[in-house]
Design a protein around this motif. Structure first.
Motif, mmCIF file in Angstrom:
data_model
loop_
_atom_site.group_PDB
_atom_site.id
_atom_site.type_symbol
_atom_site.label_atom_id
_atom_site.label_comp_id
_atom_site.label_asym_id
_atom_site.label_seq_id
_atom_site.Cartn_x
_atom_site.Cartn_y
_atom_site.Cartn_z
ATOM 1 N N ALA A 9 -6.193 -11.927 0.177
ATOM 2 C CA ALA A 9 -6.658 -10.536 0.075
ATOM 3 C C ALA A 9 -5.445 -9.548 -0.608
ATOM 4 N N SER A 11 -2.831 -10.916 -2.198
ATOM 5 C CA SER A 11 -2.657 -11.304 -3.425
ATOM 6 C C SER A 11 -3.747 -10.944 -4.450
ATOM 7 N N ASN A 12 -4.732 -10.992 -4.030
ATOM 8 C CA ASN A 12 -6.129 -10.149 -4.803
ATOM 9 C C ASN A 12 -5.762 -8.843 -5.218
ATOM 10 N N PHE A 13 -5.350 -7.832 -4.386
ATOM 11 C CA PHE A 13 -5.084 -6.508 -4.779
ATOM 12 C C PHE A 13 -3.665 -6.118 -4.981
ATOM 13 N N TYR A 139 -8.380 -2.916 -0.676
ATOM 14 C CA TYR A 139 -9.217 -2.645 -1.716
ATOM 15 C C TYR A 139 -9.333 -0.806 -1.734
#
Lengths: 223, 223
Positions: A9, A11-13, A139
């Motif tokens: 997560a 890395s995603n954001f 997020y």
């Protein structure tokens, strides 16, 4: 599994600094070999205590379920917490502290926190999966509130001329096929016109419909 | 694991209707025995096709990573998609369609969707954990945007009278202990006053500080 999910997560954001306090050796070894967030996991720091892990942070925010009634801290909903955290991030490091999924944060852990945030989960089922909780918090931090106000890109819709062309072709077909009767075709035409306007046809789809109707017309006239 | 994680996120945010299209038998059996979201899993429907699963829905929204360049659909960011979905939920059922984590949605799946939403992940690492993606989408749907505008509850801060009382006690102690020198104590007092105002002391903590300083004073006077 939770360490890997949290790292993914991050890395995603676009968050990079994962810090672990006394992780179970086996879990940490396994997480490092997981796919999906190698850079975050490779750069992760391991600390002997929470105090050591947050030593360079000017704001330390703990995470808590709503069910704990014994909290001495100010507790803010995630939506309200994020703008405060973003503001403080301009001035220094901010730590978001997550406890283990089973036990959460201890009172000793909480004593290092300036305040707490909670994800607004439903009363009756507050307890979240740790990886999901991390994903939600990050997020919310990168969420673009302006995006909700920006007009989403709508496809170009058929204009009145397009619809009139369709009405002509389809209307003629319906008349010739006996669907419209000659004497009522005036009001039927109006119904067809309204029908065509209710369906929000896209501009680029008009030639497809015209082609289909013209093909039917052609078969029809050949009979 | 992903089915269980999705169900748990649904339970966390108050969503009930989980529908599965051709789940792997083993995965589905295992998910049903997982803890945390029994009600959602017990009520889940299993369908032979996506068309059957969304038959009663008036809006079908697919989920997509940004990396797919071949998409024919309108793609909206999650933040912008949520208000549209909320509005449509007042008028009928809305389906959020998630593909398998490995393969995503097929072109056949996508053909059943009115439009697509994407979670705004970082370019370079778009691919999310499925359970986390479900959690984010549902969180955004129940997210309270008003909460970001509401003033978070601040603790009652010490007022000027509190601070003056502290300044008196601490200032006297510093003077008697030789920390302040008699001739410079005027400007030192001002420095102390500013110091006390910079620290945002809470009202309820003032008696604690006063008590500590008075105790030190008492020891000091006894010597």
């Amino acid at each position: 599994l939770n360490i890997g999910a949290a790292a993914r997560a991050m890395s995603n954001f676009g968050f990079r600094h994962l810090r672990l306090v006394q992780p179970y050796d086996a879990a940490w070894r396994e997480a490092r070999s997981a796919v999906g967030a190698q850079a975050v996991l490779a750069g992760a720091g391991v600390f002997p205590s929470l105090a050591a892990a947050v030593a360079d942070c000017t704001l330390v925010v703990g995470t808590a379920g709503v069910s704990r009634r014994d909290l001495k801290h100010t507790v803010r909903r995630l939506e309200a917490a994020a703008p405060l955290i973003r503001r403080r991030l301009r001035a220094g490091h901010v730590a978001l502290v997550f406890g283990s999924e089973k036990f959460g944060l201890s009172n000793e852990d909480l004593s290092h926190c300036h305040w707490l945030l909670r994800v607004p989960t439903r009363a009756g089922h507050e307890s979240m999966n740790l990886g999901q909780a991390v994903a939600l918090c990050l997020y919310e931090l990168v969420r673009d509130s302006a995006a909700t106000r920006r007009q989403p890109a709508y496809p170009r819709l058929a204009n009145a001329a397009d619809l009139n062309r369709l009405e002509q072709v389809l209307g003629g077909l319906l008349l010739d096929s006996g669907y419209f009767e000659e004497r009522t075709s005036g009001s039927s035409r109006l119904k067809l016109r309204r029908l065509l306007r209710r369906m929000q046809l896209e501009h680029d789809d008009v030639p497809l419909w015209l082609g289909m109707f013209r093909q039917i017309r052609w078969r029809f006239d050949k009979e």
